[in-house]
Design a protein around this motif. Structure first.
Motif, PDB file in Angstrom:
ATOM      1  N   MET A   1      47.644  38.509  25.655  1.00 24.43           N
ATOM      2  CA  MET A   1      48.112  39.781  26.559  1.00 24.43           C
ATOM      3  C   MET A   1      48.777  39.550  27.283  1.00 24.43           C
ATOM      4  O   MET A   1      48.995  37.942  28.018  1.00 24.43           O
ATOM      5  CB  MET A   1      46.945  39.489  26.726  1.00 24.43           C
ATOM      6  N   PRO A   2      49.837  40.314  27.840  1.00 27.58           N
ATOM      7  CA  PRO A   2      51.263  39.497  29.175  1.00 27.58           C
ATOM      8  C   PRO A   2      49.813  38.827  29.809  1.00 27.58           C
ATOM      9  O   PRO A   2      48.968  39.750  30.924  1.00 27.58           O
ATOM     10  CB  PRO A   2      51.850  41.022  29.185  1.00 27.58           C
ATOM     11  N   PHE A   3      51.324  38.167  31.009  1.00 25.43           N
ATOM     12  CA  PHE A   3      50.639  37.499  31.889  1.00 25.43           C
ATOM     13  C   PHE A   3      49.813  38.692  33.124  1.00 25.43           C
ATOM     14  O   PHE A   3      48.211  38.760  33.476  1.00 25.43           O
ATOM     15  CB  PHE A   3      52.191  36.804  32.839  1.00 25.43           C
ATOM     16  N   CYS A   4      50.838  40.130  32.796  1.00 21.11           N
ATOM     17  CA  CYS A   4      50.238  40.316  34.835  1.00 21.11           C
ATOM     18  C   CYS A   4      48.799  41.532  33.723  1.00 21.11           C
ATOM     19  O   CYS A   4      48.584  41.961  35.068  1.00 21.11           O
ATOM     20  CB  CYS A   4      51.021  41.441  35.288  1.00 21.11           C
ATOM     21  N   PHE A   5      48.982  41.189  32.452  1.00 21.94           N
ATOM     22  CA  PHE A   5      47.458  42.052  32.436  1.00 21.94           C
ATOM     23  C   PHE A   5      46.247  41.532  32.454  1.00 21.94           C
ATOM     24  O   PHE A   5      45.199  41.960  32.359  1.00 21.94           O
ATOM     25  CB  PHE A   5      47.566  42.795  30.986  1.00 21.94           C
ATOM     26  N   ARG A   6      46.483  39.735  32.955  1.00 17.73           N
ATOM     27  CA  ARG A   6      45.182  39.312  32.605  1.00 17.73           C
ATOM     28  C   ARG A   6      44.707  38.505  33.588  1.00 17.73           C
ATOM     29  O   ARG A   6      44.544  37.714  34.238  1.00 17.73           O
ATOM     30  CB  ARG A   6      45.469  37.957  32.256  1.00 17.73           C
ATOM     31  N   ALA A   7      44.262  39.784  34.872  1.00  9.14           N
ATOM     32  CA  ALA A   7      43.692  39.236  35.855  1.00  9.14           C
ATOM     33  C   ALA A   7      44.385  38.459  36.816  1.00  9.14           C
ATOM     34  O   ALA A   7      43.584  38.175  37.508  1.00  9.14           O
ATOM     35  CB  ALA A   7      41.818  38.814  35.662  1.00  9.14           C
ATOM     36  N   LEU A   8      45.572  38.356  36.676  1.00 14.18           N
ATOM     37  CA  LEU A   8      46.432  37.937  37.603  1.00 14.18           C
ATOM     38  C   LEU A   8      47.805  38.386  38.740  1.00 14.18           C
ATOM     39  O   LEU A   8      48.014  38.196  38.800  1.00 14.18           O
ATOM     40  CB  LEU A   8      47.189  36.838  37.514  1.00 14.18           C
ATOM     41  N   ILE A   9      47.192  39.396  37.498  1.00  8.90           N
ATOM     42  CA  ILE A   9      48.605  40.401  38.186  1.00  8.90           C
ATOM     43  C   ILE A   9      48.519  40.877  39.452  1.00  8.90           C
ATOM     44  O   ILE A   9      48.201  40.255  40.114  1.00  8.90           O
ATOM     45  CB  ILE A   9      48.534  41.128  37.822  1.00  8.90           C
ATOM     46  N   VAL A  10      49.727  40.774  40.285  1.00  5.81           N
ATOM     47  CA  VAL A  10      49.976  41.188  41.008  1.00  5.81           C
ATOM     48  C   VAL A  10      48.875  40.805  42.294  1.00  5.81           C
ATOM     49  O   VAL A  10      48.798  41.879  43.068  1.00  5.81           O
ATOM     50  CB  VAL A  10      50.925  42.745  41.915  1.00  5.81           C
ATOM     51  N   LEU A  11      48.585  41.263  42.450  1.00  2.58           N
ATOM     52  CA  LEU A  11      47.169  41.524  43.721  1.00  2.58           C
ATOM     53  C   LEU A  11      47.892  41.883  45.193  1.00  2.58           C
ATOM     54  O   LEU A  11      47.905  41.313  45.982  1.00  2.58           O
ATOM     55  CB  LEU A  11      47.108  40.909  43.309  1.00  2.58           C
ATOM     56  N   ALA A  12      48.373  41.834  45.265  1.00  3.14           N
ATOM     57  CA  ALA A  12      48.734  40.830  45.981  1.00  3.14           C
ATOM     58  C   ALA A  12      48.280  41.505  47.096  1.00  3.14           C
ATOM     59  O   ALA A  12      49.214  42.468  47.263  1.00  3.14           O
ATOM     60  CB  ALA A  12      49.951  40.954  46.447  1.00  3.14           C
ATOM     61  N   GLY A  13      47.528  42.141  48.484  1.00  2.53           N
ATOM     62  CA  GLY A  13      47.865  41.986  49.750  1.00  2.53           C
ATOM     63  C   GLY A  13      47.130  42.520  50.351  1.00  2.53           C
ATOM     64  O   GLY A  13      45.803  43.168  49.815  1.00  2.53           O
ATOM     65  N   LEU A  14      46.527  42.266  51.956  1.00  2.00           N
ATOM     66  CA  LEU A  14      45.770  42.440  52.314  1.00  2.00           C
ATOM     67  C   LEU A  14      45.738  41.874  53.665  1.00  2.00           C
ATOM     68  O   LEU A  14      45.834  40.996  54.186  1.00  2.00           O
ATOM     69  CB  LEU A  14      44.580  42.539  52.439  1.00  2.00           C
ATOM     70  N   LEU A  15      45.235  42.792  55.041  1.00  2.00           N
ATOM     71  CA  LEU A  15      44.907  42.481  56.081  1.00  2.00           C
ATOM     72  C   LEU A  15      43.768  42.619  56.777  1.00  2.00           C
ATOM     73  O   LEU A  15      43.149  44.329  56.486  1.00  2.00           O
ATOM     74  CB  LEU A  15      45.678  43.393  57.164  1.00  2.00           C
ATOM     75  N   CYS A  16      42.867  41.992  57.066  1.00  2.00           N
ATOM     76  CA  CYS A  16      41.402  42.836  57.419  1.00  2.00           C
ATOM     77  C   CYS A  16      41.053  42.063  58.782  1.00  2.00           C
ATOM     78  O   CYS A  16      42.056  41.918  60.041  1.00  2.00           O
ATOM     79  CB  CYS A  16      40.284  42.070  56.663  1.00  2.00           C
ATOM     80  N   SER A  17      40.551  43.493  59.299  1.00  2.00           N
ATOM     81  CA  SER A  17      39.699  42.717  60.892  1.00  2.00           C
ATOM     82  C   SER A  17      38.513  41.967  61.537  1.00  2.00           C
ATOM     83  O   SER A  17      38.017  42.336  60.222  1.00  2.00           O
ATOM     84  CB  SER A  17      40.172  44.665  61.057  1.00  2.00           C
ATOM     85  N   SER A  18      38.791  42.017  62.370  1.00  2.00           N
ATOM     86  CA  SER A  18      37.263  41.174  62.839  1.00  2.00           C
ATOM     87  C   SER A  18      37.407  41.613  64.682  1.00  2.00           C
ATOM     88  O   SER A  18      38.633  41.491  64.835  1.00  2.00           O
ATOM     89  CB  SER A  18      37.231  39.599  62.281  1.00  2.00           C
ATOM     90  N   ALA A  19      36.608  40.702  65.243  1.00  2.00           N
ATOM     91  CA  ALA A  19      36.271  41.084  66.670  1.00  2.00           C
ATOM     92  C   ALA A  19      37.498  39.875  67.181  1.00  2.00           C
ATOM     93  O   ALA A  19      37.601  40.151  67.988  1.00  2.00           O
ATOM     94  CB  ALA A  19      35.429  40.240  67.394  1.00  2.00           C
ATOM     95  N   VAL A  20      37.716  38.898  66.125  1.00  2.00           N
ATOM     96  CA  VAL A  20      39.060  38.376  66.813  1.00  2.00           C
ATOM     97  C   VAL A  20      40.568  39.167  66.720  1.00  2.00           C
ATOM     98  O   VAL A  20      41.536  38.169  67.617  1.00  2.00           O
ATOM     99  CB  VAL A  20      38.455  36.702  66.315  1.00  2.00           C
TER     100      VAL A  20
ATOM    101  N   LEU B   1      51.171  47.720  44.539  1.00  2.00           N
ATOM    102  CA  LEU B   1      52.912  47.975  42.572  1.00  2.00           C
ATOM    103  C   LEU B   1      53.421  47.456  42.706  1.00  2.00           C
ATOM    104  O   LEU B   1      54.024  46.570  43.838  1.00  2.00           O
ATOM    105  CB  LEU B   1      52.582  49.886  43.206  1.00  2.00           C
ATOM    106  N   GLN B   2      53.495  46.856  41.335  1.00  2.00           N
ATOM    107  CA  GLN B   2      54.096  45.662  41.412  1.00  2.00           C
ATOM    108  C   GLN B   2      54.324  45.752  39.640  1.00  2.00           C
ATOM    109  O   GLN B   2      53.881  46.382  38.453  1.00  2.00           O
ATOM    110  CB  GLN B   2      53.249  44.155  41.197  1.00  2.00           C
ATOM    111  N   SER B   3      56.035  45.197  39.794  1.00  2.00           N
ATOM    112  CA  SER B   3      56.924  45.945  38.012  1.00  2.00           C
ATOM    113  C   SER B   3      56.550  44.126  37.593  1.00  2.00           C
ATOM    114  O   SER B   3      55.795  42.994  38.171  1.00  2.00           O
ATOM    115  CB  SER B   3      57.749  46.000  38.612  1.00  2.00           C
ATOM    116  N   SER B   4      56.653  44.399  36.442  1.00  2.00           N
ATOM    117  CA  SER B   4      56.483  42.862  35.789  1.00  2.00           C
ATOM    118  C   SER B   4      58.205  42.177  35.264  1.00  2.00           C
ATOM    119  O   SER B   4      58.985  42.879  34.325  1.00  2.00           O
ATOM    120  CB  SER B   4      55.747  42.787  35.261  1.00  2.00           C
ATOM    121  N   GLY B   5      58.506  40.959  34.631  1.00  2.00           N
ATOM    122  CA  GLY B   5      59.494  40.686  33.957  1.00  2.00           C
ATOM    123  C   GLY B   5      59.076  40.955  32.517  1.00  2.00           C
ATOM    124  O   GLY B   5      58.200  41.442  32.258  1.00  2.00           O
TER     125      GLY B   5
END
Length: 249
Positions: free
Chosen positions: A1-20, A224-228
Motif C-alpha cells: 500500500m502506498p506510503f501516503c495511504f498508510r496512516a502517515l500521510i501528510v498530515l501535517a498541521g495545526l495550532l492550538c490555543s491555551s491560556a498562555v 491537502l498533500q500531494s504525493s510522490g
C-alpha cells in the motif's frame, strides 16, 4: 500500500490555543512538521522553538516523535514507526539518503534545522510569495458529533489527510541523553488518516467527531498533500486546524 495511504500521510498541521498561547490559526501561512525525539540531546531547543511557532499563531505546527533513537537508553513515549516512516518518505521526495533530528519540513517542500526560527519564518514567507504556500482554502468545524470539512477550488490533485494530535503534555525523561529533564511537548501527532481525494473542485466531507475532546485527543489538522510516484509525502497545498469544542455557526 502506498506510503501516503498508510496512516502517515501528510498530515501535517495545526495550532492550538491555551491560556498562555495565541488563539487557533484560521488562515495559516504555512505548515511546519518537526521530527524530534525525547532521546536526542539536540532536540530540546527545537521543541522549545516549536512552542514559539505555536505562540506566533500564524502557522500549522505539528510534532512527530521518531523511534530510531530509542536504542540510546530511553524509549520515547510519543514515538512510533509510522512517524519515522513519514520522515523517510520526505527524504525520498527530497532526494536525500538519510534523516536527522531535529528536522523541520516546511509545506512538505523543504527541510531546515528545527531550531532555527528565523530561517523557518523566512522560508514560509518566501514560499508564500513564490506560489509554494497554502493556495487552497480549507475550513473545518464541529457540527454535533461530526467534523465537517470544506475544501475550495484549486489546481491539481491531493489527498485529504487528518492528523490527530495532543495539544500539550509533559514528560519526565529518566534515562538516555536527556535524563533528568522534564520535557514539554506541543502538538504531538499520534494518529494520521487519509480520508479522501481532492481533484481541484470544491468538496465537503463529513467525518465522525467523537475522537475529539476525549482524554488526550485535543484536536486535528486537515491537510491537502500531494504525493510522490511511490506514495511518498510531498507538497502541502492547503491546511487548517480544528480544536475540540469549536462549533459550526
Amino acid at each position: 500500500m502506498p506510503f501516503c495511504f498508510r496512516a502517515l500521510i501528510v498530515l501535517a498541521g495545526l495550532l492550538c490555543s491555551s491560556a498562555v498561547f495565541a488563539g487557533e490559526v484560521r488562515t495559516p501561512k504555512g505548515v511546519i512538521e518537526l521530527f524530534t525525539s525525547q532521546g536526542c540531546a539536540s532536540c530540546p531547543p527545537a521543541d522549545s522553538a516549536l512552542s514559539q511557532l505555536v505562540a506566533q499563531g500564524d502557522m500549522v505546527v505539528l510534532s512527530y516523535h521518531v523511534d530510531y533513537w530509542n536504542y540510546l537508553g530511553w524509549t520515547d513515549t510519543l514515538s512510533s514507526k509510522e512517524n519515522t516512516e513519514r520522515q523517510y518518505g520526505y527524504a525520498k521526495t527530497m532526494g536525500r539518503s538519510g534523516v536527522y533530528t531535529p528536522q523541520a519540513i516546511i509545506n512538505g517542500r523543504e527541510h531546515v534545522k528545527g531550531t532555527d526560527l528565523a530561517v523557518i519564518n523566512a522560508k514560509v514567507d518566501g514560499m508564500q510569495k513564490s506560489g509554494e504556500g497554502l493556495t487552497v482554502p480549507i475550513g473545518a468545524a464541529m457540527r454535533g458529533d461530526e467534523i465537517e470539512i470544506e475544501i475550495g477550488e484549486g489546481q491539481g490533485q491531493a489527498e485529504v489527510v487528518v492528523a490527530y494530535f495532543t495539544k500539550r503534555q509533559m514528560v519526565d525523561v529518566t534515562k538516555g541523553e536527556n535524563s533528568g529533564k522534564n520535557m514539554e511537548y506541543w502538538h504531538s501527532v499520534y494518529d494520521v488518516q487519509s480520508v479522501g481525494m481532492w481533484n481541484g473542485k470544491k468538496m465537503t466531507l463529513t467525518l465522525p467527531g467523537k475522537a475529539l475532546g476525549k482524554t488526550k485527543k485535543d484536536g486535528c489538522a486537515i491537510l491537502l498533500q500531494s504525493s510522490g510516484p511511490g506514495g511518498e509525502p510531498a507538497a502541502i497545498i492547503g491546511a487548517t486546524v480544528l480544536m475540540a469544542g469549536r462549533k459550526k455557526n
